[in-house]
Design a protein around this motif. Structure first.
Motif, mmCIF file in Angstrom:
data_model
loop_
_atom_site.group_PDB
_atom_site.id
_atom_site.type_symbol
_atom_site.label_atom_id
_atom_site.label_comp_id
_atom_site.label_asym_id
_atom_site.label_seq_id
_atom_site.Cartn_x
_atom_site.Cartn_y
_atom_site.Cartn_z
ATOM 1 N N ILE A 154 0.848 -1.202 0.000
ATOM 2 C CA ILE A 154 0.000 0.000 0.000
ATOM 3 C C ILE A 154 0.873 1.239 0.000
ATOM 4 C CG2 ILE A 154 -1.481 1.403 1.467
ATOM 5 C CD1 ILE A 154 -3.214 -0.538 0.201
ATOM 6 N N ASP A 155 1.903 1.235 0.847
ATOM 7 C CA ASP A 155 2.790 2.387 0.973
ATOM 8 C C ASP A 155 3.562 2.656 -0.319
ATOM 9 O OD1 ASP A 155 4.199 4.473 2.325
ATOM 10 O OD2 ASP A 155 5.891 3.103 2.569
ATOM 11 N N SER A 156 4.110 1.613 -0.928
ATOM 12 C CA SER A 156 4.930 1.792 -2.127
ATOM 13 C C SER A 156 4.100 2.045 -3.379
ATOM 14 C CB SER A 156 5.816 0.557 -2.347
ATOM 15 O OG SER A 156 5.021 -0.601 -2.558
ATOM 16 N N GLN A 157 2.826 1.628 -3.353
ATOM 17 C CA GLN A 157 1.949 1.837 -4.511
ATOM 18 C C GLN A 157 0.742 2.683 -4.110
ATOM 19 O OE1 GLN A 157 1.374 -1.848 -6.948
ATOM 20 N NE2 GLN A 157 2.529 -2.840 -5.290
ATOM 21 N N TYR A 158 1.007 3.716 -3.331
ATOM 22 C CA TYR A 158 -0.088 4.527 -2.793
ATOM 23 C C TYR A 158 -0.862 5.242 -3.886
ATOM 24 C CZ TYR A 158 -2.510 7.086 0.894
ATOM 25 O OH TYR A 158 -3.468 7.581 1.753
ATOM 26 N N ASP A 159 -0.174 5.632 -4.955
ATOM 27 C CA ASP A 159 -0.858 6.301 -6.060
ATOM 28 C C ASP A 159 -1.904 5.376 -6.690
ATOM 29 O OD1 ASP A 159 0.627 8.554 -5.665
ATOM 30 O OD2 ASP A 159 2.090 8.126 -7.254
ATOM 31 N N ARG A 160 -1.550 4.115 -6.828
ATOM 32 C CA ARG A 160 -2.489 3.130 -7.386
ATOM 33 C C ARG A 160 -3.703 2.993 -6.488
ATOM 34 N NH1 ARG A 160 -1.057 -3.332 -7.290
ATOM 35 N NH2 ARG A 160 -3.175 -4.127 -7.663
ATOM 36 N N TYR A 161 -3.471 2.917 -5.195
ATOM 37 C CA TYR A 161 -4.561 2.794 -4.233
ATOM 38 C C TYR A 161 -5.451 4.038 -4.262
ATOM 39 C CZ TYR A 161 -6.864 2.848 0.339
ATOM 40 O OH TYR A 161 -7.793 2.941 1.348
ATOM 41 N N MET A 162 -4.830 5.225 -4.240
ATOM 42 C CA MET A 162 -5.591 6.476 -4.231
ATOM 43 C C MET A 162 -6.352 6.671 -5.535
ATOM 44 S SD MET A 162 -5.493 7.983 -1.368
ATOM 45 C CE MET A 162 -6.229 9.515 -1.967
ATOM 46 N N ASN A 163 -5.772 6.244 -6.642
ATOM 47 C CA ASN A 163 -6.445 6.376 -7.929
ATOM 48 C C ASN A 163 -7.755 5.595 -7.939
ATOM 49 O OD1 ASN A 163 -6.404 7.241 -10.799
ATOM 50 N ND2 ASN A 163 -6.263 5.039 -11.192
ATOM 51 N N ASP A 164 -7.733 4.392 -7.359
ATOM 52 C CA ASP A 164 -8.959 3.602 -7.279
ATOM 53 C C ASP A 164 -10.007 4.291 -6.410
ATOM 54 O OD1 ASP A 164 -7.937 1.672 -8.929
ATOM 55 O OD2 ASP A 164 -7.314 0.321 -7.315
ATOM 56 N N LEU A 165 -9.555 4.891 -5.294
ATOM 57 C CA LEU A 165 -10.490 5.613 -4.429
ATOM 58 C C LEU A 165 -11.116 6.792 -5.161
ATOM 59 C CD1 LEU A 165 -8.766 5.826 -0.907
ATOM 60 C CD2 LEU A 165 -10.709 4.401 -1.569
ATOM 61 N N GLU A 173 -12.698 -2.121 -1.768
ATOM 62 C CA GLU A 173 -12.433 -2.426 -3.174
ATOM 63 C C GLU A 173 -11.034 -1.984 -3.583
ATOM 64 O OE1 GLU A 173 -16.981 -2.109 -4.989
ATOM 65 O OE2 GLU A 173 -15.733 -0.312 -4.813
ATOM 66 N N ALA A 174 -10.594 -0.817 -3.080
ATOM 67 C CA ALA A 174 -9.262 -0.314 -3.422
ATOM 68 C C ALA A 174 -8.172 -1.148 -2.753
ATOM 69 C CB ALA A 174 -9.132 1.144 -3.004
ATOM 70 N N ALA A 175 -8.462 -1.653 -1.550
ATOM 71 C CA ALA A 175 -7.455 -2.423 -0.803
ATOM 72 C C ALA A 175 -7.425 -3.889 -1.206
ATOM 73 C CB ALA A 175 -7.724 -2.310 0.693
ATOM 74 N N LEU A 176 -8.492 -4.380 -1.835
ATOM 75 C CA LEU A 176 -8.619 -5.803 -2.125
ATOM 76 C C LEU A 176 -7.461 -6.390 -2.940
ATOM 77 C CD1 LEU A 176 -10.332 -8.283 -1.632
ATOM 78 C CD2 LEU A 176 -11.697 -7.695 -3.650
ATOM 79 N N PRO A 177 -6.961 -5.722 -4.004
ATOM 80 C CA PRO A 177 -5.823 -6.287 -4.737
ATOM 81 C C PRO A 177 -4.591 -6.471 -3.852
ATOM 82 C CG PRO A 177 -6.864 -4.556 -6.025
ATOM 83 C CD PRO A 177 -7.469 -4.493 -4.664
ATOM 84 N N PHE A 178 -4.374 -5.540 -2.923
ATOM 85 C CA PHE A 178 -3.232 -5.626 -2.020
ATOM 86 C C PHE A 178 -3.444 -6.726 -0.981
ATOM 87 C CE2 PHE A 178 -3.483 -1.250 -3.556
ATOM 88 C CZ PHE A 178 -2.192 -1.060 -4.033
ATOM 89 N N ILE A 179 -4.706 -6.910 -0.559
ATOM 90 C CA ILE A 179 -5.022 -7.980 0.380
ATOM 91 C C ILE A 179 -4.741 -9.336 -0.257
ATOM 92 C CG2 ILE A 179 -6.955 -9.164 1.536
ATOM 93 C CD1 ILE A 179 -8.156 -6.403 2.089
ATOM 94 N N ARG A 180 -5.153 -9.498 -1.503
ATOM 95 C CA ARG A 180 -4.924 -10.760 -2.207
ATOM 96 C C ARG A 180 -3.433 -11.046 -2.355
ATOM 97 N NH1 ARG A 180 -9.447 -9.255 -6.677
ATOM 98 N NH2 ARG A 180 -11.267 -10.261 -5.692
#
Length: 268
Positions: A154-165, A173-180
């Motif tokens: 999440i920290d290293s790909q925060y832009d990806r996470y924020m973009n989904d939000l 939903e935004a965290a799910l790919p990182f959870i998997r």
């Protein structure tokens, strides 16, 4: 009665002399720091196991319900604290999530194991403590990997996470790919170990039982129970710890709590 051969203390110390072989190899490769860490870890292991042997003698002798349950609580607290610390995260924020996840997962599996084994009494320390220890020990490693991988990703790909939000995704939903990704990384070692059990290597508990005089069929039955229990408790605890950590790890807007990453450098 056990048929296990006793190991004299003096001979065990002599056996430690074989350490000169790996130490010499590491010394030739100029890995003095690794030798130091290796030596400290071995000394700690020996000291800690010696203390636990004495304490288990006490537990087995008295075999009291509240003493046994109290020791299980200590094991849960220590494991929960260590998980968060080793993952490089704030214990103040995530200790309760870690404790609840371990408590739920281990309680379900340990209860089922005791119903299967039927010790008398049910809280017999000779069954309760070792079984709980094996479950918690394996859950500990997987939970550390899960938390570490999830929050680092999440920290290293925060832009990806924020973009989904920003595109309208919910926090889940935004965290799910990182959870998997985190769960795959944490569970793959257990899956690989389980798949090669009995062919590539014989597990410690089964080997110990056989050396102690138990017939192989009984030893295998116990080992199957243990491995199934470890698999169940590991999956349940890793999924729960991630779900429970989301409330402390993110604010009401789905933004990552920067105070969480105490041993990591944020990239945004």
């Amino acid at each position: 009665m056990s048929n296990a051969a006793t190991i004299p203390f003096t001979q065990l110390i002599a056996f430690y002399g074989l350490l000169i072989i790996p130490f010499a190899m590491l010394w030739q490769l100029k890995l003095g720091d690794t030798i130091r860490k290796f030596s400290v870890s071995l000394l700690r292991m020996t000291f800690q196991l010696g203390l636990i042997a004495l304490y288990l003698e006490f537990l087995f002798r008295f075999n009291h319900l509240w003493i046994n349950l109290g020791w299980l609580l200590v094991m849960l607290i220590v494991a929960s604290s260590l998980i968060v610390k080793q993952a490089g995260l704030s214990r103040r924020h995530l200790f309760s999530a870690s404790l609840i996840a371990l408590l739920v997962a281990s309680s379900i599996v340990l209860t089922a194991m005791l119903l299967l084994v039927k010790p008398t009494p049910w809280y017999d320390a000779r069954y309760l403590v070792p079984l709980a220890g094996m479950l918690l020990g394996n859950c500990l490693t997987a939970n550390i990997l899960t938390l570490e991988r999830f929050y680092q990703s999440i920290d290293s790909q925060y832009d990806r996470y924020m973009n989904d939000l920003l595109l309208g995704a919910s926090q889940w939903e935004a965290a799910l790919p990182f959870i998997r990704e985190a769960l795959k990384a944490a569970l793959n070692p257990m899956i690989a170990t389980t798949a090669t059990l009995g062919i590539v290597y014989l597990p410690g508990m089964m080997t110990g039982q056989i050396l102690g005089g138990t017939d192989p069929i009984t030893a295998v039955a116990y080992q199957v129970m243990i491995m199934a229990g470890i698999a169940i408790s590991t999956v349940v605890s890793t999924v729960l710890i991630l779900i429970l950590s989301l409330k402390a790890g993110f604010d009401g807007f789905g933004l990552l709590n920067q105070n969480l990453l105490i041993n990591q450098q944020t990239t945004y």
